[in-house]
Motif scaffolding. Structure first.
Motif, PDB file in Angstrom:
ATOM      1  N   VAL A  15       5.624  -1.872   8.923  1.00  0.00           N
ATOM      2  CA  VAL A  15       4.340  -1.293   8.536  1.00  0.00           C
ATOM      3  C   VAL A  15       3.928  -0.259   9.568  1.00  0.00           C
ATOM      4  N   GLU A  17       0.852   1.806  10.994  1.00  0.00           N
ATOM      5  CA  GLU A  17      -0.610   1.858  11.023  1.00  0.00           C
ATOM      6  C   GLU A  17      -1.013   2.954  11.991  1.00  0.00           C
ATOM      7  N   LYS A  57      -7.038   4.903  12.245  1.00  0.00           N
ATOM      8  CA  LYS A  57      -6.801   4.132  11.021  1.00  0.00           C
ATOM      9  C   LYS A  57      -6.471   5.043   9.835  1.00  0.00           C
ATOM     10  N   ARG A  60      -2.253   3.221   5.890  1.00  0.00           N
ATOM     11  CA  ARG A  60      -1.145   2.309   6.203  1.00  0.00           C
ATOM     12  C   ARG A  60       0.043   2.669   5.319  1.00  0.00           C
ATOM     13  N   TYR A  62       3.969   1.486   4.215  1.00  0.00           N
ATOM     14  CA  TYR A  62       5.019   0.452   4.239  1.00  0.00           C
ATOM     15  C   TYR A  62       6.378   1.140   4.181  1.00  0.00           C
ATOM     16  N   SER A  78      -0.312   3.035   1.149  1.00  0.00           N
ATOM     17  CA  SER A  78      -1.162   1.917   0.747  1.00  0.00           C
ATOM     18  C   SER A  78      -2.397   2.377  -0.020  1.00  0.00           C
TER      19      SER A  78
END
Length: 527
Positions: A15, A17, A57, A60, A62, A78
């Motif tokens: 992941v 971030e 932030k 996100r 994957y 995401s």
């Protein structure tokens, strides 16, 4: 190895971030008025920040390695995927609306057919192509057909055939003045049937390729064409819906049609192998029954043992759907009339260097060999069957976003096969079909396995069609005949979606997705 498959039975992924700072190196500001917003001047100040930028932030992402290392890695945003996870049924394409040039011009030209013909003849080629692929009006399409080729008409003005003339090599050639327009019009399902028959469906309309096989079962009629001089050497065949069984759309393709298309693939492969191994075949020009095919298949397996014949692999593929951009980019198959292609590949050829043949062997390429190499490497590293672990990973799948609903990747399953959404899709909306039993090629597939494959393949295409897909490329990964390994027969269904043609990311085998695979599986199950 770079793979998402683990012996523990759960897919591996990571992941991203993102949280980072960007130093601002710009010297000057170029503030410009972009227009008005709510009556006030709207400037581009947001494009010229005064200070360094801190990104906190960000979305996100994957990252999922493909189960096969040679197929790259999938990245799921995401923000896009979360929106679709709220309602998987929104994963679909809208039906195209109706388009008619003639009806739009009616207020201007009225009932004057000559004026309409004149306007059509003045359109530039790019607009003609756009209309040929998008029009839903038969009147448009008939006028376009007459612009690109010369027809013979009967007394009722119904086309009966082409006007031909002999070319430089003495062979008759249809008088076609605009080949791209011809292809685009002929492949439009709204073209009247009489024009379809003349332009593309009737045997011989597309050339002199011989018909060497046939399936005819109560209106489910399929021809097998031989393509003599092909980019696929040693015999390239195509099973094509016959001109009296017109199937332009996947929703019109029945399960019996699919069995016919696939039967010709099984039959040609078994017959060619039997000839290579001096196994007697029924005499005369006749199609073999599924039971008759299985008798030949068993004799081949008995004669073959663990030995490799001169041709030891098959190649099978299907380009469904057609489109032509006004810029002359062909976007998928050469012909929308449903057809599948197959061939056999030689085991070994001589290696050449600097224009001279050497005494070294060369193994011609087949995509299934890449899976064979990986399966061997996986077993060497883990002392386990890759395909057993793949099936376990699929069955034990859990979502990456932590939700508990819609966790299954499986769309259809029986005792023989599994149709599923791969965890790391390499095409928007990719599906895969896998044998659950140790069957690595169609020579190892008995009647029940072949029937299961045909049924699941039909299901996959009907599901994709119900979601609005218009173009799909399907390929088969298989193992060599006589090879003793646990490689399983695998099919990949690779749709082409609008606005997703592939670019620099895909050229690096980075596949960008806007949905979670589990949600796409749910959307498929709903269909």
């Amino acid at each position: 190895m770079r793979t998402s498959i683990t012996p523990e039975g759960h897919f591996l992924y990571t992941v991203h971030e993102p949280d980072y700072t960007v130093k601002n190196l710009r010297k000057n500001d170029f503030i410009t008025n972009l227009g008005h917003c709510d009556g006030n001047e709207y400037l581009n100040r947001q494009n010229f920040p005064a200070d360094d930028i801190t990104v906190e932030k960000a979305d996100r992402i994957y990252e999922i390695p493909n189960v096969f290392p040679f197929k790259g890695t999938t990245f799921i945003n995401s923000r896009w995927a979360d929106a679709r996870a709220e309602d998987p049924s929104c994963i679909k394409l809208p039906e195209p609306g109706e388009t008619s040039f003639c009806q739009n011009l009616a207020p201007i030209v009225g009932d004057d057919a000559n004026k309409l013909d004149d306007l059509f003849s003045r359109l530039p080629d790019a607009l003609l192509l756009a209309l040929a692929t998008s029009s839903t009006d038969p009147d448009d399409l008939v006028r376009l057909a007459k612009l690109c080729c010369e027809f013979l008409f009967d007394s009722d003005n119904v086309p009966q055939g082409f006007i031909y003339q002999k070319g430089n090599n003495g062979s008759p050639r249809a008088l076609i003045s605009n080949h791209p327009l011809f292809e685009a019009v002929a492949n439009n399902p709204h073209l009247p049937s009489s024009y379809k028959q003349c332009m593309v469906l009737r045997p011989g309309a597309q050339g002199s390729s011989e018909i060497v096989g046939e399936w005819d079962e109560k209106g489910h009629h399929v021809f097998e064409y031989l393509r003599r001089n092909s980019y696929i050497p040693w015999g390239h065949f195509a099973s094509n819906m016959a001109n009296d069984a017109v199937r332009y759309s996947i929703k019109d393709l029945s399960l019996e049609d699919m069995r016919g298309l696939r039967h010709l693939y099984y039959q040609r492969t078994y017959v060619r192998l039997a000839e290579l191994l001096d196994i007697a075949l029924p005499r005369g020009r006749q199609s073999l029954s599924p039971d008759g095919l299985d008798e030949i298949r068993l004799k081949i397996e008995e004669r073959l043992g663990n030995n490799s014949p001169a041709f030891d692999r098959t190649m099978w593929g299907w380009n469904y759907g057609f489109d032509f951009a006004p810029s002359l980019y062909r976007l998928n198959a050469s012909h929308q009339q449903i057809h599948q292609q197959f061939a056999m590949l030689p085991a070994i050829l001589p290696q050449w260097q600097a224009g001279k043949m050497t005494d070294k062997p060369y193994s011609p390429f087949a995509c299934g060999d890449m899976i064979a190499e990986y399966v061997h490497a996986y077993h060497k590293q883990h002392n386990r069957s890759f395909f057993d672990d793949l099936i376990a990973n699929i069955r034990n799948n859990s979502r990456m976003d932590g939700k508990n609903s819609n966790a299954s990747l499986i769309i259809h399953e029986d005792e023989h096969v599994m149709l599923f959404v791969p965890k790391a899709q390499t095409s928007q909306w990719e599906l895969q079909l896998l044998c659950l039993q140790p069957v690595g090629n169609i020579l190892e597939a008995d009647i029940s396995m072949r029937a299961a494959l045909d049924t699941a393949m039909h299901t996959a295409m009907q599901v994709l069609g119900a979601l609005g897909v218009k173009m799909v490329t399907t390929i088969e990964y298989n193992k060599r005949f006589g090879e003793n390994s646990d490689q399983r027969l695998l099919y990949c269904f690779l749709p082409k979606l609008p606005k997703s043609p592939g670019a620099f990311s895909e050229a690096q085998l980075r596949w960008i997705m806007g949905h979670f695979p589990e949600d796409f599986a749910a959307a498929c199950r709903n269909k």
